[in-house]
Scaffold this active site. Structure first.
Site, PDB file in Angstrom:
ATOM      1  N   ASN A   1      43.967  57.035 -27.240  1.00 20.33           N
ATOM      2  CA  ASN A   1      43.353  55.948 -26.494  1.00 20.33           C
ATOM      3  C   ASN A   1      42.093  56.437 -25.796  1.00 20.33           C
ATOM      4  OD1 ASN A   1      43.297  53.245 -25.298  1.00 20.33           O
ATOM      5  ND2 ASN A   1      43.697  54.327 -23.371  1.00 20.33           N
ATOM      6  N   THR A   2      41.088  55.583 -25.696  1.00 22.06           N
ATOM      7  CA  THR A   2      39.902  55.909 -24.932  1.00 22.06           C
ATOM      8  C   THR A   2      39.803  54.933 -23.766  1.00 22.06           C
ATOM      9  OG1 THR A   2      37.512  56.259 -25.004  1.00 22.06           O
ATOM     10  CG2 THR A   2      38.382  54.517 -26.430  1.00 22.06           C
ATOM     11  N   HIS A   3      39.506  55.478 -22.581  1.00 27.77           N
ATOM     12  CA  HIS A   3      39.517  54.671 -21.359  1.00 27.77           C
ATOM     13  C   HIS A   3      38.218  54.920 -20.591  1.00 27.77           C
ATOM     14  CE1 HIS A   3      41.228  52.458 -18.009  1.00 27.77           C
ATOM     15  NE2 HIS A   3      40.845  53.437 -17.202  1.00 27.77           N
TER      16      HIS A   3
ATOM     17  N   MET B   1      43.351  45.898 -26.008  1.00 26.25           N
ATOM     18  CA  MET B   1      43.733  45.478 -24.674  1.00 26.25           C
ATOM     19  C   MET B   1      45.198  45.045 -24.565  1.00 26.25           C
ATOM     20  SD  MET B   1      41.126  46.250 -23.059  1.00 26.25           S
ATOM     21  CE  MET B   1      41.354  45.569 -21.438  1.00 26.25           C
TER      22      MET B   1
ATOM     23  N   ILE C   1      49.213  46.777 -24.273  1.00 27.53           N
ATOM     24  CA  ILE C   1      50.054  47.957 -24.163  1.00 27.53           C
ATOM     25  C   ILE C   1      50.970  48.007 -25.382  1.00 27.53           C
ATOM     26  CG2 ILE C   1      51.813  49.134 -22.790  1.00 27.53           C
ATOM     27  CD1 ILE C   1      48.987  49.009 -21.593  1.00 27.53           C
ATOM     28  N   LEU C   2      50.930  49.130 -26.105  1.00 30.55           N
ATOM     29  CA  LEU C   2      51.731  49.281 -27.316  1.00 30.55           C
ATOM     30  C   LEU C   2      53.145  49.724 -26.949  1.00 30.55           C
ATOM     31  CD1 LEU C   2      48.975  51.054 -29.367  1.00 30.55           C
ATOM     32  CD2 LEU C   2      49.993  48.846 -29.980  1.00 30.55           C
TER      33      LEU C   2
ATOM     34  N   GLY D   1      33.830  46.469 -30.403  1.00 25.77           N
ATOM     35  CA  GLY D   1      34.061  47.462 -31.445  1.00 25.77           C
ATOM     36  C   GLY D   1      32.970  48.498 -31.616  1.00 25.77           C
TER      37      GLY D   1
HETATM   38  N1  LIG Z   1      51.616  52.348 -24.627  1.00 22.18           N
HETATM   39  C1  LIG Z   1      50.303  52.288 -24.324  1.00 22.18           C
HETATM   40  N2  LIG Z   1      49.531  51.387 -24.923  1.00 22.18           N
HETATM   41  C2  LIG Z   1      48.202  51.327 -24.628  1.00 22.18           C
HETATM   42  C3  LIG Z   1      47.646  52.188 -23.666  1.00 22.18           C
HETATM   43  C4  LIG Z   1      48.505  53.157 -23.054  1.00 22.18           C
HETATM   44  O1  LIG Z   1      48.056  53.995 -22.228  1.00 22.18           O
HETATM   45  N3  LIG Z   1      49.822  53.177 -23.413  1.00 22.18           N
HETATM   46  N4  LIG Z   1      46.295  52.067 -23.325  1.00 22.18           N
HETATM   47  C5  LIG Z   1      45.728  50.768 -23.641  1.00 22.18           C
HETATM   48  C6  LIG Z   1      44.283  50.610 -23.341  1.00 22.18           C
HETATM   49  N5  LIG Z   1      44.164  50.319 -21.908  1.00 22.18           N
HETATM   50  C7  LIG Z   1      43.463  51.221 -21.147  1.00 22.18           C
HETATM   51  O2  LIG Z   1      42.886  52.207 -21.633  1.00 22.18           O
HETATM   52  C8  LIG Z   1      44.786  49.173 -21.368  1.00 22.18           C
HETATM   53  C9  LIG Z   1      44.607  47.947 -22.017  1.00 22.18           C
HETATM   54  C10 LIG Z   1      45.234  46.806 -21.534  1.00 22.18           C
HETATM   55  C11 LIG Z   1      46.050  46.869 -20.406  1.00 22.18           C
HETATM   56  C12 LIG Z   1      46.780  45.638 -19.962  1.00 22.18           C
HETATM   57  O3  LIG Z   1      47.117  45.479 -18.800  1.00 22.18           O
HETATM   58  N6  LIG Z   1      47.053  44.754 -20.958  1.00 22.18           N
HETATM   59  C13 LIG Z   1      47.875  43.524 -20.721  1.00 22.18           C
HETATM   60  C14 LIG Z   1      47.194  42.295 -21.327  1.00 22.18           C
HETATM   61  C15 LIG Z   1      45.714  42.229 -21.006  1.00 22.18           C
HETATM   62  C16 LIG Z   1      45.007  41.189 -21.912  1.00 22.18           C
HETATM   63  O4  LIG Z   1      45.648  40.674 -22.846  1.00 22.18           O
HETATM   64  O5  LIG Z   1      43.799  40.964 -21.670  1.00 22.18           O
HETATM   65  C17 LIG Z   1      49.200  43.676 -21.473  1.00 22.18           C
HETATM   66  O6  LIG Z   1      49.286  44.521 -22.422  1.00 22.18           O
HETATM   67  O7  LIG Z   1      50.113  42.909 -21.127  1.00 22.18           O
HETATM   68  C18 LIG Z   1      46.210  48.082 -19.737  1.00 22.18           C
HETATM   69  C19 LIG Z   1      45.583  49.245 -20.221  1.00 22.18           C
HETATM   70  C20 LIG Z   1      45.986  50.434 -25.079  1.00 22.18           C
HETATM   71  N7  LIG Z   1      47.420  50.417 -25.279  1.00 22.18           N
HETATM   72  N1  LIG Z   2      41.622  49.977 -20.657  1.00 23.15           N
HETATM   73  C1  LIG Z   2      41.089  49.766 -21.953  1.00 23.15           C
HETATM   74  C2  LIG Z   2      39.589  49.684 -21.898  1.00 23.15           C
HETATM   75  O1  LIG Z   2      39.010  49.234 -20.930  1.00 23.15           O
HETATM   76  N2  LIG Z   2      38.961  50.124 -22.996  1.00 23.15           N
HETATM   77  C3  LIG Z   2      37.520  50.141 -23.079  1.00 23.15           C
HETATM   78  O2  LIG Z   2      37.037  48.980 -23.737  1.00 23.15           O
HETATM   79  C4  LIG Z   2      35.741  49.315 -24.259  1.00 23.15           C
HETATM   80  C5  LIG Z   2      35.700  48.775 -25.666  1.00 23.15           C
HETATM   81  O3  LIG Z   2      34.383  48.859 -26.124  1.00 23.15           O
HETATM   82  P1  LIG Z   2      34.084  48.614 -27.693  1.00 23.15           P
HETATM   83  O4  LIG Z   2      34.934  47.422 -28.110  1.00 23.15           O
HETATM   84  O5  LIG Z   2      32.606  48.358 -27.746  1.00 23.15           O
HETATM   85  O6  LIG Z   2      34.485  49.875 -28.406  1.00 23.15           O
HETATM   86  C6  LIG Z   2      35.613  50.839 -24.229  1.00 23.15           C
HETATM   87  O7  LIG Z   2      34.742  51.263 -23.203  1.00 23.15           O
HETATM   88  C7  LIG Z   2      37.022  51.294 -23.918  1.00 23.15           C
HETATM   89  O8  LIG Z   2      37.086  52.503 -23.196  1.00 23.15           O
END
Ligand SMILES: Nc1nc2c(c(=O)[nH]1)N[C@@H](CN(C=O)c1ccc(C(=O)N[C@@H](CCC(=O)O)C(=O)O)cc1)CN2
Ligand SMILES: NCC(=O)N[C@@H]1O[C@H](COP(=O)([O-])[O-])[C@@H](O)[C@H]1O
Length: 217
Positions: A108-110, A93, A95-96, A15
Site C-alpha cells: 500500500n502507498t499512503h 480507498m 480496507i481489504l 491512477g
Molecule cells: N487491510 C488493509 N486494506 C487497505 C489498507 C490497509 O492498510 N489495510 N490501506 C488502504 C489505503 N488507505 C490508506 O492508505 C485507506 C483507504 C481507505 C480507508 C477507509 O477508511 N475506507 C473506508 C471507505 C472510504 C470510501 O469508500 O471512500 C472503508 O474501507 O470502509 C482507510 C485507509 C487500502 N486498503
Molecule cells: N489512504 C489512501 C490514500 O490516500 N491513498 C492515496 O491516494 C492517492 C491516489 O493517487 P492516484 O490515484 O493518482 O495514484 C495517492 O497519493 C495515494 O497515496
C-alpha cells in the site's frame, strides 16, 4: 531473462501511481508487469488508464453486496483470477479483508509519514494539524488501517500557502518514484518480514515451483 512478476493494481481515482507502474514496466529489466487493474467504483481515470494500456480491469462495488464479507470474498476472487505475485493498493480507498490479505502480499502507498495521519484523508489531516514536514509511506497492508510494516518513507515539505491539492501533488511526485522503486525491488529481489521490519533482497519473488517470495520469519 526470468519471468516478470505479476502485479494486480487496485485503484479508486486518477491512477497516477498506476500510470507510473505501467510506464516502468515497459522496460523488461524492471521485472514486473501489471496483469490487471481492479477498482471499487466505475468511471475513474485509473480504469481508463488501464484500458488505454490494454490491461484487463474489474470493478467490485461494496454496495452490490449484502455484507462486507461478501464483498471481501468477491474482490479476493477477482484478484486471484490473475494469479498475482504482488497486489499493489495505489489509492485504493477500501480496507481489504482477510480473503485478500491471507492469499496475497498487499503493498500500500499512503500520502503521509505513518504512523502519523492514517486513513482516507492523510493529506488533509496533516495540513490541518499544522505539520511542517509530511511525506509518503510504502508499506505492507495488514488487517488494520495503515498499521502494516513500513518498507520505505520519504519526507516532503509543507509550504505556507499549501492547500490539500497542492500539497498532495507535491507528495505524489515523490510517492510515484518511491512506489516504482520499491515494487521493482520487491519483485526482483524478494523480501522477508521480521516482526515489523521488512528486509528486501531475499531472492526473486516470481514463483517457479520451489521458490517463494515474501516470507515472514
Ligand atoms: N487491510 C488493509 N486494506 C487497505 C489498507 C490497509 O492498510 N489495510 N490501506 C488502504 C489505503 N488507505 C490508506 O492508505 C485507506 C483507504 C481507505 C480507508 C477507509 O477508511 N475506507 C473506508 C471507505 C472510504 C470510501 O469508500 O471512500 C472503508 O474501507 O470502509 C482507510 C485507509 C487500502 N486498503
Ligand atoms: N489512504 C489512501 C490514500 O490516500 N491513498 C492515496 O491516494 C492517492 C491516489 O493517487 P492516484 O490515484 O493518482 O495514484 C495517492 O497519493 C495515494 O497515496
Amino acid at each position: 531473462m526470468s519471468k516478470a512478476g505479476r502485479l494486480v493494481v487496485l485503484v479508486s481515482g486518477s491512477g497516477t501511481n498506476l500510470q507510473a507502474l505501467l510506464d516502468a514496466s515497459t522496460d523488461p529489466s524492471y521485472g514486473a508487469r501489471v496483469v490487471a487493474v481492479g477498482a471499487d467504483r466505475e468511471g475513474i481515470e485509473g480504469l481508463a488508464r488501464a484500458t488505454k494500456a490494454q490491461i484487463p480491469t474489474f470493478v467490485e462495488k461494496l454496495r452490490d453486496y449484502g455484507t462486507r464479507a461478501e464483498w471481501d470474498a468477491a474482490i479476493a476472487a477477482r484478484i486471484a483470477a490473475y494469479e498475482p505475485d504482488l497486489v499493489v493498493s495505489a489509492g485504493f480507498m477500501k480496507i481489504l479483508g482477510a480473503p485478500t490479505l491471507d492469499a496475497f502480499p498487499v503493498l500500500n502507498t499512503h500520502p503521509a509519514l505513518l504512523p502519523s495521519f492514517p486513513g482516507a484523508h492523510g493529506v488533509r489531516d496533516a495540513l490541518a494539524h499544522g505539520v511542517k514536514v509530511t511525506g509518503c509511506t510504502v508499506m505492507l497492508a495488514d488487517s488494520g488501517v495503515d498499521t502494516g510494516p513500513i518498507i520505505a518513507q520519504e519526507a516532503v515539505p509543507v509550504l505556507p500557502d499549501d492547500d490539500e491539492a497542492v500539497l498532495h501533488e507535491r507528495i505524489k511526485t515523490v510517492e510515484r518514484r518511491l512506489l516504482v522503486d520499491i515494487v521493482g525491488r520487491m519483485v526482483r529481489e524478494g523480501w522477508t518480514v521480521t516482526g515489523r521490519i521488512v528486509h528486501l533482497g531475499t531472492g526473486p519473488i516470481v514463483r517457479t515451483g520451489n521458490q517463494s517470495g515474501g516470507e515472514s520469519t
